[in-house]
Design a protein around this motif. Structure first.
Motif, PDB file in Angstrom:
ATOM      1  N   LEU A 133       3.835  34.669 -29.944  1.00  0.00           N
ATOM      2  CA  LEU A 133       3.582  34.966 -28.520  1.00  0.00           C
ATOM      3  C   LEU A 133       3.375  33.683 -27.723  1.00  0.00           C
ATOM      4  O   LEU A 133       3.860  33.556 -26.589  1.00  0.00           O
TER       5      LEU A 133
ATOM      6  N   ASN B 189      -1.916  40.622 -28.608  1.00  0.00           N
ATOM      7  CA  ASN B 189      -2.229  40.556 -30.041  1.00  0.00           C
ATOM      8  C   ASN B 189      -3.638  41.079 -30.321  1.00  0.00           C
ATOM      9  O   ASN B 189      -3.862  41.876 -31.234  1.00  0.00           O
TER      10      ASN B 189
ATOM     11  N   PHE C 105      -1.438  39.141 -37.524  1.00  0.00           N
ATOM     12  CA  PHE C 105      -2.018  38.809 -36.213  1.00  0.00           C
ATOM     13  C   PHE C 105      -2.064  37.295 -35.988  1.00  0.00           C
ATOM     14  O   PHE C 105      -2.041  36.820 -34.859  1.00  0.00           O
TER      15      PHE C 105
ATOM     16  N   GLN D  87      -3.740  44.828 -29.808  1.00  0.00           N
ATOM     17  CA  GLN D  87      -3.148  45.564 -30.925  1.00  0.00           C
ATOM     18  C   GLN D  87      -4.113  45.612 -32.114  1.00  0.00           C
ATOM     19  O   GLN D  87      -4.270  46.664 -32.753  1.00  0.00           O
ATOM     20  N   TYR D  88      -4.747  44.483 -32.384  1.00  0.00           N
ATOM     21  CA  TYR D  88      -5.734  44.431 -33.473  1.00  0.00           C
ATOM     22  C   TYR D  88      -6.851  45.440 -33.225  1.00  0.00           C
ATOM     23  O   TYR D  88      -7.192  46.252 -34.096  1.00  0.00           O
TER      24      TYR D  88
ATOM     25  N   THR E 142      -5.610  49.342 -33.063  1.00  0.00           N
ATOM     26  CA  THR E 142      -5.378  50.016 -34.349  1.00  0.00           C
ATOM     27  C   THR E 142      -6.703  50.303 -35.064  1.00  0.00           C
ATOM     28  O   THR E 142      -6.857  51.321 -35.715  1.00  0.00           O
TER      29      THR E 142
ATOM     30  N   ASN F 272       1.657  36.490 -35.281  1.00  0.00           N
ATOM     31  CA  ASN F 272       2.006  37.063 -33.977  1.00  0.00           C
ATOM     32  C   ASN F 272       1.469  36.216 -32.822  1.00  0.00           C
ATOM     33  O   ASN F 272       2.152  36.013 -31.806  1.00  0.00           O
ATOM     34  N   ALA F 273       0.251  35.705 -32.953  1.00  0.00           N
ATOM     35  CA  ALA F 273      -0.320  34.847 -31.895  1.00  0.00           C
ATOM     36  C   ALA F 273       0.553  33.610 -31.681  1.00  0.00           C
ATOM     37  O   ALA F 273       0.796  33.193 -30.539  1.00  0.00           O
TER      38      ALA F 273
END
Lengths: 262, 262
Positions: free
Chosen positions: A119, B89, A112, B92-93, B96, A115-116
């Motif tokens: 993005l 992001n 995460f 998604q965190y 899940t 990913n940030a």
């Protein structure tokens, strides 16, 4: 590793990238991940009939397979039974599988954090540059929105570009990032590859502004990251190969009249 | 569940949303996930001094914590030691963790299917509407780009909006989606909440065009999803509460002169 030329059976471990031929575009982020990892993959940009497969998805002619939602647009990744779309989504899927999320075993939240960053780079250093030459409508030609493009590019170079570069400079200077050239600690992550491609594209699009910013030295770590990625053995070989396509009329375009220095 | 009002210790299980006060904005997607899941959370939009915490991040004044890369912009989520940014992001965190990725136990790739849908909705039904009133520069006032906004809005309503709605209509009609109102099979996913919020915002921004599209019936499943989400007990209670902020000068804005029907 070179793309495999034969279409493989759906159940082997080859990755299949579906993207437009003729431009690096958003597909390039995915190619860099596959190349850095030495993964086996096919690329529709270099396959006879590849464009038909992309068009079939875009024109909603691909039959419902019962196990995946239909993609909206390329890039699309096929891997075994899975069909997924959206650049950051594909990057995350590949990055976690191909060892490009450092520290993932110790910290399951690493993905995460990476990913940030990916993005944010895609937002500010890929989507916003694209909108510089298409501020009024994606469906209109650049020539029909030249004046607006000029205003938007001036604003981008003056306000947005330094803001995003400063953000990555700050992250590269953080304790989390550590002392090496990479964003996430001692190892390369897929976010580094994204930032490389973004910086590379913006250098092509706004060479005067990027040369000035590089000279000024305020974003030295970002430019050093760009250089360090380009020197990775597999990336270097890829960049020198015919698989690395030239920038043309994709995300990053060179228009002399938009190439302002300030 | 109502946001908890006291700041909790960093190690408890409360989620902390940092976002601008006064607009639903991108933070709203995160609120809807937290509300649907009945999660315990705080919201800086309703906290005394909350805006200062957001500004500290935006102005790069938050000290380096050594374990997270710095966020570029809100929304920001703090959970235990983790600080992450970027709307998809964070979604998604949370998705899940909070059971909003259906079938995740049977198919570990489910999250990538849901994530692609969320990213596509955010691209086409949140970022693109935002750019309708800011086509030339995010940093300029709408009043300084009114003519360009009119052209962009016309293009959006004519070409882009129906294209994105048709995509979601197609997914909702797929075998993967099944017969219920939700995108991903028989259970609600966080992508449904994203599409709800996007449709809701676009209805506020372009009421004439959306009324026409709803009348025409070509995207009936998308409008039915919007309705079905609004009737979820926790979402319904949330929408009727003072925690649901009114649209104002955020992503979705109402300007009469942009509200074209075609």
């Amino acid at each position: 590793m070179a793309p495999v030329t034969q279409q493989q059976s759906a159940m082997d471990d080859t990755y299949h990238l579906l993207y437009w031929p003729g431009i690096p575009g958003r597909g390039e982020h995915i190619r860099l991940v596959l190349e850095e990892a030495g993964a086996k993959y096919t690329d529709s940009a270099f396959a006879g009939g590849g464009i038909d497969e992309v068009l079939a998805f875009v024109q909603a002619k691909v039959p419902d397979d019962g196990i995946n939602p239909q993609p909206f647009a390329p890039p699309i990744l096929k891997h075994k039974d899975l069909v997924i779309s959206q650049t950051p989504n594909i990057l995350q899927y590949l990055g976690t599988r191909l060892g490009l999320v450092p520290n993932a075993d110790n910290d399951p939240n690493s993905v995460f954090k990476v990913n940030a960053l990916a993005l944010t780079a895609l937002d500010g250093l890929s989507n916003e540059p694209h909108d510089c030459h298409h501020p009024v409508a994606t469906g209109l030609y650049y020539e029909d929105q030249k004046e607006e493009s000029k205003r938007r590019s001036e604003d981008y170079v003056k306000n947005r570009l330094p803001k995003f570069l400063s953000h990555f400079e700050r992250v590269l200077g953080s304790q989390w990032s550590g002392s090496g050239p990479w964003l996430s600690g001692s190892a390369l992550s897929y976010a580094d590859l994204v930032v490389f491609q973004c910086v590379d594209g913006v250098k092509f699009m706004f060479p005067k502004a990027m040369a000035r910013l590089e000279r000024e030295g305020k974003h030295a770590k970002v430019f050093a990251l760009h250089k360090a990625v380009s020197e990775r053995p597999r990336i270097k070989a890829y960049l020198e190969s015919p698989r690395r396509q030239k920038y043309s009329l994709g995300i990053y375009r060179y228009y002399e009249e938009l190439d302002n220095e300030t």
